[in-house]
Design a protein around this motif. Structure first.
Motif, PDB file in Angstrom:
ATOM      1  N   LEU A 103     -53.623  12.180 -25.186  1.00  0.00           N
ATOM      2  CA  LEU A 103     -53.220  11.498 -23.957  1.00  0.00           C
ATOM      3  C   LEU A 103     -52.310  12.378 -23.108  1.00  0.00           C
ATOM      4  O   LEU A 103     -52.513  12.489 -21.900  1.00  0.00           O
ATOM      5  CB  LEU A 103     -52.507  10.177 -24.282  1.00  0.00           C
ATOM      6  N   THR A 104     -51.331  13.019 -23.764  1.00  0.00           N
ATOM      7  CA  THR A 104     -50.410  13.842 -22.971  1.00  0.00           C
ATOM      8  C   THR A 104     -51.199  14.978 -22.301  1.00  0.00           C
ATOM      9  O   THR A 104     -50.912  15.373 -21.178  1.00  0.00           O
ATOM     10  CB  THR A 104     -49.271  14.429 -23.824  1.00  0.00           C
ATOM     11  N   GLN A 105     -52.204  15.470 -23.012  1.00  0.00           N
ATOM     12  CA  GLN A 105     -53.069  16.514 -22.450  1.00  0.00           C
ATOM     13  C   GLN A 105     -53.803  16.001 -21.212  1.00  0.00           C
ATOM     14  O   GLN A 105     -53.791  16.610 -20.157  1.00  0.00           O
ATOM     15  CB  GLN A 105     -54.062  16.930 -23.550  1.00  0.00           C
ATOM     16  N   LEU A 106     -54.405  14.841 -21.363  1.00  0.00           N
ATOM     17  CA  LEU A 106     -55.161  14.273 -20.240  1.00  0.00           C
ATOM     18  C   LEU A 106     -54.246  13.899 -19.076  1.00  0.00           C
ATOM     19  O   LEU A 106     -54.671  13.905 -17.919  1.00  0.00           O
ATOM     20  CB  LEU A 106     -55.936  13.029 -20.700  1.00  0.00           C
ATOM     21  N   LEU A 107     -52.999  13.576 -19.410  1.00  0.00           N
ATOM     22  CA  LEU A 107     -52.055  13.182 -18.355  1.00  0.00           C
ATOM     23  C   LEU A 107     -51.679  14.357 -17.455  1.00  0.00           C
ATOM     24  O   LEU A 107     -51.048  14.158 -16.427  1.00  0.00           O
ATOM     25  CB  LEU A 107     -50.798  12.542 -18.966  1.00  0.00           C
ATOM     26  N   THR A 108     -52.043  15.566 -17.866  1.00  0.00           N
ATOM     27  CA  THR A 108     -51.784  16.684 -16.963  1.00  0.00           C
ATOM     28  C   THR A 108     -52.820  16.697 -15.831  1.00  0.00           C
ATOM     29  O   THR A 108     -52.634  17.330 -14.820  1.00  0.00           O
ATOM     30  CB  THR A 108     -51.805  18.052 -17.697  1.00  0.00           C
ATOM     31  N   TYR A 109     -53.914  15.968 -16.033  1.00  0.00           N
ATOM     32  CA  TYR A 109     -54.947  15.902 -14.979  1.00  0.00           C
ATOM     33  C   TYR A 109     -54.832  14.654 -14.119  1.00  0.00           C
ATOM     34  O   TYR A 109     -55.338  14.572 -13.018  1.00  0.00           O
ATOM     35  CB  TYR A 109     -56.354  15.883 -15.591  1.00  0.00           C
ATOM     36  N   LYS A 110     -54.259  13.620 -14.696  1.00  0.00           N
ATOM     37  CA  LYS A 110     -54.279  12.315 -14.023  1.00  0.00           C
ATOM     38  C   LYS A 110     -52.942  11.649 -14.289  1.00  0.00           C
ATOM     39  O   LYS A 110     -52.437  11.734 -15.406  1.00  0.00           O
ATOM     40  CB  LYS A 110     -55.417  11.487 -14.653  1.00  0.00           C
ATOM     41  N   SER A 111     -52.348  11.012 -13.280  1.00  0.00           N
ATOM     42  CA  SER A 111     -50.978  10.532 -13.491  1.00  0.00           C
ATOM     43  C   SER A 111     -50.899   9.302 -14.395  1.00  0.00           C
ATOM     44  O   SER A 111     -49.927   9.121 -15.108  1.00  0.00           O
ATOM     45  CB  SER A 111     -50.304  10.271 -12.152  1.00  0.00           C
ATOM     46  N   THR A 112     -51.903   8.441 -14.350  1.00  0.00           N
ATOM     47  CA  THR A 112     -51.902   7.339 -15.315  1.00  0.00           C
ATOM     48  C   THR A 112     -53.291   7.214 -15.920  1.00  0.00           C
ATOM     49  O   THR A 112     -54.296   7.562 -15.294  1.00  0.00           O
ATOM     50  CB  THR A 112     -51.559   5.957 -14.704  1.00  0.00           C
TER      51      THR A 112
END
Ligand code: OSB
Length: 515
Positions: free
Chosen positions: A36-45
């Protein structure tokens, strides 16, 4: 120490989840958190639908989502097409955990998911690419291509060491708990880690305990199951999880029930009391919390007869479970009510003008609690100081809460006010029916005619017989005018009855028989 991943990282005992693989749970939670933290670098939520069937995967996903501050929607994997469509339309998730990718794609495509006609699914970022095993997928693709694998893994390993120091800010991840399924329309009560923890603290203070061990036979996506996890997890206690059906078949864990709480809904208690071995097992529990739907006096008396340490509760999804509970000793001493208010909550009983009422006076229930939800997704309530519910009740002289019935279920027949709970309870006491629901059907003469929908215990039971037994117990105007036998009554998994459906059945039945 009140943060989700801290609990996980610092839990020294490895036997906290009974019947689950503790290592797998921890590893999976950390893996999902990193993802999730990885994906959160692409999308804010990232909005997450959590529909895992396996308890360790459900809980791992839940913890990961809370730790990463992602809004998580707890879902019932067994919802039907209509419910899933409603939920996908409302949530428009970025991530789905628990549905097999092919199933989800097939379902969504066949229902023509309206907001994203061309959506595609994407394999997760797990190194081995085996998303099917974890049953999750993302929608839609992140806007940028992922980092090359080597860069990704270095980033992950640095984050890993920082897990317990990260997110030192207050946790505000939204936890959406479904409610209101019994009449078809699913709503999500928006909770946070803090509102759930307020409920846990109220519980431990009320019962004067430091650690809560729970035996969970209720679904984890429901507030009644989730809060058992929260109580155990937050206090370092143990959590045993088993589907109710497994318990009913007599397969139970070898735990010491005298150290455990168990939560049941009334229909579950009724079923366990039909089995002598399971009744004996239930008598050994420290506390048997009962909630989710109104219980009837015959059931409570049977539980008391068997010396079951029952604790009838009052609470709802919006208040993160119980806010009032009758303690087992009071129950065994003969009290039948919802007990005292937990320390994190307050209840006021008011008349229709909003004026506070004295003890023994019945009025509308207004709740003030630290565990109150923020609203129903996606709307927040403007005033969270008061939560007005549909229930009517009173406090007795000792300050114990008594629930009389639902305001909206009030039936006015020939000018008299009647609450179905009283009539249903009297009918149950005849022991001539297997299930019962009383409603009002509009009637030219009475305004509303009291109507009983019931499941006969024996095929030869006549309604005349039931009525003649009732004559000694109830005033004449409280005896139902119409009696409709049915093979079963529509109840959800919590035992809550679908009155709307019964209203329809009754109207059709009475119209067709020209009664
Ligand atoms: O009706 C609801 O939505 C809440 C029910 C609930 O949480 C519950 C249900 C059964 C036993 C205990 C509890 C509880 O309040 O802890």
């Amino acid at each position: 120490m009140e943060r989700p991943l801290d609990y996980l990282n610092n839990c020294v005992r490895d036997d906290r989840l009974i019947g689950c693989n503790n290592c797998q749970f921890k590893e999976l939670a950390q893996e999902l958190y990193l993802e999730l933290t990885q994906l959160l670098t692409y999308k804010s939520t990232l909005k997450i639908i959590l529909a895992e069937r396996e308890p360790e995967r459900f809980l791992a996903g839940f913890i990961a989502a809370c730790a990463a501050n992602c809004p998580v929607f707890l879902c019932n994997p067994d919802w039907g097409k209509q419910e899933w469509q409603q939920v996908f339309d409302l949530v428009q998730p970025d991530i789905v955990w628990g549905m097999r990718e092919e199933d989800a794609v097939r379902k969504l495509e066949s229902w023509r998911f309206p907001s994203s006609p061309n959506f595609r699914t994407r394999r997760g970022t797990r190194g081995n690419g085996d998303t099917r095993k974890w049953g999750h997928f993302h929608l839609p693709n992140p806007p940028h291509p992922p980092h090359p694998h080597s860069a990704l893994s270095t980033q992950l390993s640095t984050q890993h060491s920082a897990l317990s120091t990260q997110h030192s800010t207050q946790h505000s991840a939204l936890i959406m708990i479904p409610t209101g399924g019994s009449s078809g329309q699913i709503k999500f009560a928006m909770h946070t880690w803090e509102t759930l923890m307020a409920s846990v603290r109220g519980f431990t203070e009320y019962f004067q305990i430091k650690q809560v061990n729970s035996f969970c036979v209720l679904p984890l996506y429901h507030v009644s199951g989730l809060m058992q996890f929260m109580r155990s997890f937050a206090t370092g206690g143990q959590l045993a999880i088993l589907p109710f059906k497994t318990v009913e078949s007599g397969q139970i864990y070898n735990i010491n029930p005298s150290e455990f709480f168990i939560s049941l809904v009334p229909t579950q208690l009724q079923r366990l009391l039909q089995n002598p071995q399971l009744t004996e097992w239930l008598t050994q529990f420290a506390t048997v919390l009962l909630g989710g739907a109104p219980a009837w006096s015959e059931l409570l008396e049977k539980a008391r007869f068997h010396s079951i340490r029952l604790a009838p509760t009052y609470g709802m999804t919006e208040t993160a479970s119980q806010i009032a509970t009758l303690k087992p000793d009071d129950f065994l001493n003969g009290k039948i009510n919802s007990g005292q208010i937990l320390p994190h909550a307050q209840i006021k009983i008011c008349d229709r003008q909003g004026e506070g009422l004295d003890s023994n006076q019945t009025g509308n229930i207004t709740i003030e609690t630290k565990s109150l939800a923020l609203g129903y997704y996606p709307h927040t309530w403007s005033d969270r100081n008061y939560f007005q519910v549909d229930d009517l009740g009173f406090f007795d002289e000792q300050g114990y809460l008594n629930i009389v019935g639902r305001s909206s279920e009030k039936i006015i027949t020939g000018g008299e006010n009647i609450y179905p709970a009283e009539i249903e309870s009297a009918i149950r006491e005849t022991q001539m029916i297997a299930d019962i629901c009383v409603i009002g059907v509009s009637d030219k003469y009475w305004g509303q005619a009291l109507t009983a929908l019931y499941v006969p215990k024996n095929s030869n039971t006549s309604t005349l017989e039931i009525q003649s037994v009732l004559k000694d117990k109830l005033s004449k105007f409280k005896i139902p005018k119409h009696w409709i036998p049915l093979p079963t009554l529509p109840r959800n998994s919590q035992g809550k009855i679908n009155r709307q459906q019964l209203q329809q059945i009754a109207t059709e039945f009475l119209f067709s028989t020209n009664d």
